[in-house]
Design a protein around this motif. Structure first.
Motif, short mmCIF file in Angstrom:
data_model
loop_
_atom_site.label_atom_id
_atom_site.label_comp_id
_atom_site.label_asym_id
_atom_site.label_seq_id
_atom_site.Cartn_x
_atom_site.Cartn_y
_atom_site.Cartn_z
N ASP A 232 0.83 -1.20 0.00
CA ASP A 232 0.00 0.00 0.00
C ASP A 232 0.87 1.26 0.00
OD1 ASP A 232 -2.72 1.32 0.42
OD2 ASP A 232 -1.63 2.05 2.16
N VAL A 233 1.93 1.25 0.81
CA VAL A 233 2.86 2.38 0.81
C VAL A 233 3.52 2.52 -0.56
CG1 VAL A 233 4.98 3.31 1.82
CG2 VAL A 233 3.30 2.18 3.27
N SER A 234 3.87 1.39 -1.17
CA SER A 234 4.49 1.42 -2.49
C SER A 234 3.56 2.01 -3.54
CB SER A 234 4.92 0.01 -2.90
OG SER A 234 5.48 0.00 -4.19
N ASP A 235 2.28 1.69 -3.47
CA ASP A 235 1.31 2.25 -4.42
C ASP A 235 1.23 3.78 -4.28
OD1 ASP A 235 0.76 -0.24 -5.38
OD2 ASP A 235 -1.02 -0.55 -4.14
N ARG A 239 2.47 6.68 -7.08
CA ARG A 239 1.65 7.79 -7.54
C ARG A 239 2.34 9.14 -7.33
NH1 ARG A 239 -2.55 6.37 -5.13
NH2 ARG A 239 -2.61 7.78 -3.34
N VAL A 240 3.04 9.28 -6.20
CA VAL A 240 3.77 10.52 -5.94
C VAL A 240 4.89 10.70 -6.95
CG1 VAL A 240 5.30 11.68 -4.30
CG2 VAL A 240 3.21 10.62 -3.49
N ASN A 241 5.64 9.62 -7.22
CA ASN A 241 6.75 9.73 -8.18
C ASN A 241 6.25 10.09 -9.58
OD1 ASN A 241 9.00 9.22 -6.52
ND2 ASN A 241 8.63 7.02 -6.58
N GLU A 242 5.12 9.53 -9.97
CA GLU A 242 4.54 9.89 -11.27
C GLU A 242 4.14 11.37 -11.29
OE1 GLU A 242 1.34 7.18 -11.72
OE2 GLU A 242 2.60 5.50 -12.38
N GLN A 243 3.60 11.84 -10.18
CA GLN A 243 3.20 13.25 -10.12
C GLN A 243 4.42 14.16 -10.15
OE1 GLN A 243 0.56 14.06 -6.87
NE2 GLN A 243 0.15 16.16 -7.49
N VAL A 244 5.50 13.75 -9.48
CA VAL A 244 6.72 14.55 -9.48
C VAL A 244 7.33 14.61 -10.87
CG1 VAL A 244 9.09 14.68 -8.60
CG2 VAL A 244 7.21 14.15 -7.05
N GLU A 245 7.34 13.47 -11.57
CA GLU A 245 7.84 13.46 -12.94
C GLU A 245 7.01 14.37 -13.84
OE1 GLU A 245 8.02 9.47 -14.28
OE2 GLU A 245 9.59 8.86 -12.86
N GLY A 246 5.68 14.35 -13.63
CA GLY A 246 4.82 15.24 -14.40
C GLY A 246 5.11 16.70 -14.11
#
Length: 330
Positions: A232-235, A239-246
């Motif tokens: 759950d933490v990994s999920d 999502r945070v890493n995808e948002q940061v890349e965006g």
């Protein structure tokens, strides 16, 4: 030594109990019961202050060196007698629109957890209070502490990512406003990009340790039943890493668009300057010719020569003005 120990307690059957002041006695008491563990929290200890803790708990010298030096990347390392994990909590400072990072080192072993905090970003106090209010979670032992700390740090990542997204939208609106100011805009975008980079250094490297804790292979000193929680933490972290890349890509696009916009504005300014220079050149040329000290020049003796030349210059300027206006240069 007690100045750097923020909190120390034995947790038995999910309940907090005050143990002996001596760490060796406290650890021995926790191990003797079998269903208890000792949690010691420290804040920026010196080498001499941490030496007692490391010797009592048998911590590996390399992990101790990393905990004292700080400035570590998020990572997970397995030693013979303990597990060492580094997490970088992040705090958003709205008054300065900046991202501040701390460091949290977690030593996990047989019936003990030692946490070492550097900076102000680690959410240790809140996590300890929340866990103490949930004895069912604390019954899972030291693994529950590691999970709760990782979960709290990633939850802060989600909040900070949302704040950065809001600031980016405001910056984007300002950059592309029709009459928006371009003063220091590139510097602001670059500063914002540095904040995103600092955030990315905390979130990106943490993905591998969390995935390892959530994997099927298992990690020593971590209960197998905790894997769903770390997943759950990994999920959330993914999502945070995808948002940061965006955010990073969008910032690069905004900077490129701003530079292109600046180039267009400079071309418009150059066209306007060229147009006004062309209109000024015609009367300057005529006036320069008639300002020469020659005796034999056309229309010098004609009574209407002066108003005719003035009207000619005005007509030429007016014609150029209308031409440039139609072409959008003015």
């Amino acid at each position: 030594m007690h100045a750097v120990i923020v909190d120390s307690a034995i947790y038995r059957d999910g309940r907090r109990t005050e143990g002996p002041d001596d760490l060796s006695d406290a650890l021995g008491e926790a191990r003797a019961t079998g269903d208890a563990f000792l949690w010691v929290g420290l804040h920026e200890p010196t080498e001499d202050e941490f030496e007692l803790v490391s010797s009592e708990f048998g911590l590996h010298p390399l992990a101790v060196e990393d905990a004292l030096t700080a400035h570590q990347r998020p990572k997970l390392e397995v030693y013979d007698d303990s597990l060492f994990m580094v997490v970088k909590p992040v705090v958003y400072e709205p008054e300065h629109d900046t991202v501040a990072t701390g460091e949290l080192m977690i030593f996990l072993g047989d019936s003990f957890v030692v946490t070492v905090r550097h900076g102000e970003g680690a959410p240790l106090t809140a996590v300890r209070k929340r866990l103490e209010a949930e004895p069912d979670v604390l019954r899972h032992g030291p693994t529950a502490v590691m999970y709760a700390l990782c979960d709290a740090a990633v939850d802060h990542y989600v909040d900070v990512a949302g704040e950065l997204q809001t600031d980016l939208e405001e910056l984007e609106t300002e950059v592309f406003a029709p009459n928006g100011s371009t003063k220091n805009t590139a510097a602001r975008i670059y500063t914002f990009k540095r904040q995103v980079l600092e955030f990315r250094r905390a979130t990106g490297p943490l993905a591998q340790p969390v995935n390892r804790l959530a994997g099927a292979a298992g990690v020593p000193f971590v209960h197998d039943q905790s894997r769903p929680f770390f997943r759950d933490v990994s999920d959330h972290l993914t999502r945070v890493n995808e948002q940061v890349e965006g955010l990073d890509r969008l910032l690069s696009d905004i900077l490129s668009a701003h530079l292109a916009q600046m180039g267009v504005r400079q071309n418009d300014d150059m066209r306007k300057i060229s147009a006004w220079a062309a209109m000024a050149a015609v009367p300057t040329m005529v006036a320069g010719i008639y300002g020469m000290n020659f005796d034999h020049m056309p229309e010098l003796k004609w009574a209407w020569a002066y108003p005719t030349v003035v009207l000619l210059m005005a007509g030429a300027v007016l014609g150029l003005y209308r031409l440039f206006k139609r072409r959008g240069w003015l």
